[in-house]
Scaffold this motif. Structure first.
Motif: not given
Length: 154
Positions: A67-95
């Motif tokens: 939903a608008p104004n929602s976000r995950l906490h800081w995190h890592t993926h030991p094997g990586g991850q691929i994100l395919l954005f299918t709808d809307g507008v969001g943010y992504y940030q690396e430390k």
């Protein structure tokens, strides 16, 4: 190597189905899923685990809807991850790097072990399909993203 080929094939099929109009009558390809408990995020997030890892396919495929104004906490993926954005507008940030705005149709490759967060903007929800290799371990969660970090003022 076979798992990588299978993962690529699934991603190609997902992208092809999205681009060729293989949608349900209401325009939604997959339902939102279940509302996620707020253990590792701020706001409202729905999660639909599309494919769980098993002994042959050692990665998970899930759809996350924010939903608008929602976000995950800081995190890592030991094997990586691929994100395919299918709808809307969001943010992504690396430390240590500036926050990026991501939109429907864009792909983010979260490198293995790189601390990051992702979510929606204050005014737009966002949905993505995530492919996460699990053979090196599951997501490692860190601290909550501050309001200043979310606003891009870090």
């Amino acid at each position: 190597m076979n798992g990588i080929v299978n993962c690529k094939l699934i991603m190609i099929l997902l992208v092809a189905s999205l681009s060729t109009g293989a949608f349900a009558q209401d325009g939604i390809i997959f339902p939102k899923g279940e509302k996620s408990a707020p253990d590792h995020h701020v706001g409202t997030v729905w999660l639909n685990e599309l494919s769980k890892p098993d002994s042959t396919f050692t990665y998970s495929i899930a759809m996350a809807t924010f939903a608008p104004n929602s976000r995950l906490h800081w995190h890592t993926h030991p094997g990586g991850q691929i994100l395919l954005f299918t709808d809307g507008v969001g943010y992504y940030q690396e430390k240590g790097k500036p926050r990026q705005t991501v939109r429907k149709g864009e792909i983010i490759k979260c490198q293995p072990g790189v601390e990051h967060w992702h979510g929606s903007t204050p005014t737009s929800g966002v949905t993505y399909i995530a492919t996460t290799p699990t053979q090196k371990g599951r997501t490692i969660w860190f601290k909550r993203v501050t309001d200043a970090e979310y606003a891009g003022k870090n």
